[in-house]
Design an enzyme around this catalytic site. Structure first.
Site, PDB file in Angstrom:
ATOM      1  CB  CYS A 185     -36.758  54.322  36.430  1.00  0.00           C
ATOM      2  SG  CYS A 185     -35.698  55.553  37.230  1.00  0.00           S
ATOM      3  CG  ASP A 186     -41.290  52.450  34.999  1.00  0.00           C
ATOM      4  OD1 ASP A 186     -40.817  51.324  35.544  1.00  0.00           O
ATOM      5  OD2 ASP A 186     -42.552  52.743  35.871  1.00  0.00           O
ATOM      6  CG  LEU A 187     -41.004  56.447  30.491  1.00  0.00           C
ATOM      7  CD1 LEU A 187     -41.255  57.869  30.122  1.00  0.00           C
ATOM      8  CD2 LEU A 187     -42.050  55.689  29.612  1.00  0.00           C
TER       9      LEU A 187
END
Length: 413
Positions: A185-187
């Protein structure tokens, strides 16, 4: 020096990025911009720095064996300068405002509204730099009932639907929701942020107008549900956890072999026909139950049992060689060491080596897109905390050594 390590102007060499972000999503976006040539200055808290500097072990070690930053930090902070500024102090906030006045892009991932009390929100910085592109990365965005909440990747994987389709079904051993092994999700959000920033740069070049970008982990994760969300929105089908099975394609999963596992991914009927022929059962491809992909989905379990029996008679490498020969997509499940030892990964130059000014060497992963005219370059190793404070305050703000020394004495930098 490898050609990929030779500094070049880069497609974004004309851009200055003031990076107020930390951890992963924001730094991932700014590293993308840095790899493509932008000048990126990372602002960190004095004496502390980005949280991920301590997210180990493993840790980097210098030539004398001293422990340094966590390996995690090195994954998303190359091609950046590190400047330490305490912008909770009025003098520090003023330094950041002055830097923003000369920047093209500001990137931040504080809680919604968190920078307003320092005068470092979009509206305040827009007043000193109307052409500024200001990208805010948060868990849930700038609006909506969850806007005030903190958002972490694990939480968003659950709330954004990813964990509802990841893992084995409830009735199987080990069944239940499972997060992905990387903070995707961060990436995802970092990549969307980088794309949105570049779109804003193009808009500004055409109109002279800057803008604010609201980029949320939650929104990015929902967007990345892709075919799974389409299955629900278009077909009314509630996606479920299928382990290593594919919801729309069969056979497309992991199968056991005599000495390990192999992935077989047949994306069309022709590949399935060649698979059956290679395994000595060509008639399976013309069985009415398996003649089309739709039929294979209906009869998934029967077909999987047959293929498991056939493939388990062979060793993994033999299966891969056999199926590659007949152009059926397949492959092993590599460990991370296997990946970097793979001859294709080596041929593609996926591992790069950088060195800090003190001689500390560290390996990283190459920028994956190959641009023929303006390739990515690796000009700076992930920086030591505050190593560029003096130089950057001189080049960006014109401060001399005496002025910076006073700021250090006052705990501002």
């Amino acid at each position: 020096m490898s050609p990929s390590l030779i500094p070049g102007p880069g497609a974004l060499g004309h851009l200055r990025v003031l990076d107020l972000s930390r951890v992963l999503a924001g730094p991932w976006a700014s590293q993308i911009l840095g790899d493509l040539g932008a000048e990126v200055v990372k602002v960190e808290a004095p004496g502390q720095g980005d949280d991920t500097r301590t997210w180990g072990p493993p840790f980097l070690t210098d030539s004398e064996g001293n422990t340094g930053d966590a390996a995690y930090f090195s994954a998303c902070n190359r091609n950046k300068r590190s400047v330490t500024i305490d912008f909770a102090k009025p003098e520090g906030a003023e330094l950041v405002r002055r830097m923003a006045a000369g920047a093209d892009i500001v990137l931040e991932n504080f809680k919604t509204g968190g920078l307003a009390k320092y005068g470092l929100d979009y509206e305040n910085l827009k007043a000193v730099n109307p052409k500024l592109i200001y990208c805010s990365v948060t868990g849930f965005g700038q609006t909506g009932p969850y806007a005030h909440r903190a958002g972490y990747d694990f939480l968003i994987q659950g709330m954004g639907g990813l964990m509802s389709v990841t893992g084995h079904p409830e009735h199987m051993p080990g069944g239940g929701p499972m997060k992905v092994g990387v903070a995707v999700c961060d990436l995802f959000t970092g990549m969307y942020a980088a794309v949105a920033i570049l779109a804003a740069v193009t808009h500004r070049e055409r109109t002279g107008e800057g803008q604010h970008i609201d980029c949320a982990l939650f929104d990015s994760q929902v967007a990345m549900l892709a075919n799974q969300s389409a299955n629900w929105l278009v077909g009314g089908v509630v996606p479920e956890r299928l382990g290593n099975n594919h919801p729309n394609v069969v056979p497309y999963r992991v199968y056991p072999t005599a000495d390990g596992h192999v992935i077989v991914a047949c994306g069309n009927d022709g590949q399935f026909q060649r698979l059956c022929a290679a395994l000595g059962r060509p008639e399976l491809a013309y069985d009415e139950r398996f003649l089309t992909n739709a039929g294979r989905i209906v009869n998934r379990q029967v077909l999987d049992d047959l293929l498991t029996e056939l493939l388990s008679e062979h060793c993994r490498d033999a299966v891969v060689t056999l199926l590659e020969t007949v152009h059926v997509p397949c492959g092993p499940i590599n460990t991370v060491p296997d990946v970097f030892a793979d001859r294709h990964a080596r041929a593609r130059g996926l591992e790069i080596e950088l060195a800090r000014e003190d001689g500390t060497k560290l390996s990283g992963v190459a920028f994956p897109a190959r641009l023929s005219a303006t390739p990515a370059s690796y000009r700076r190793a992930p920086p030591v905390l505050g190593q560029d404070t003096q130089e950057t305050l001189r080049t960006w703000l014109g401060l001399d050594e005496e002025a910076v020394a006073r700021l250090r004495q006052d705990g501002v930098v």
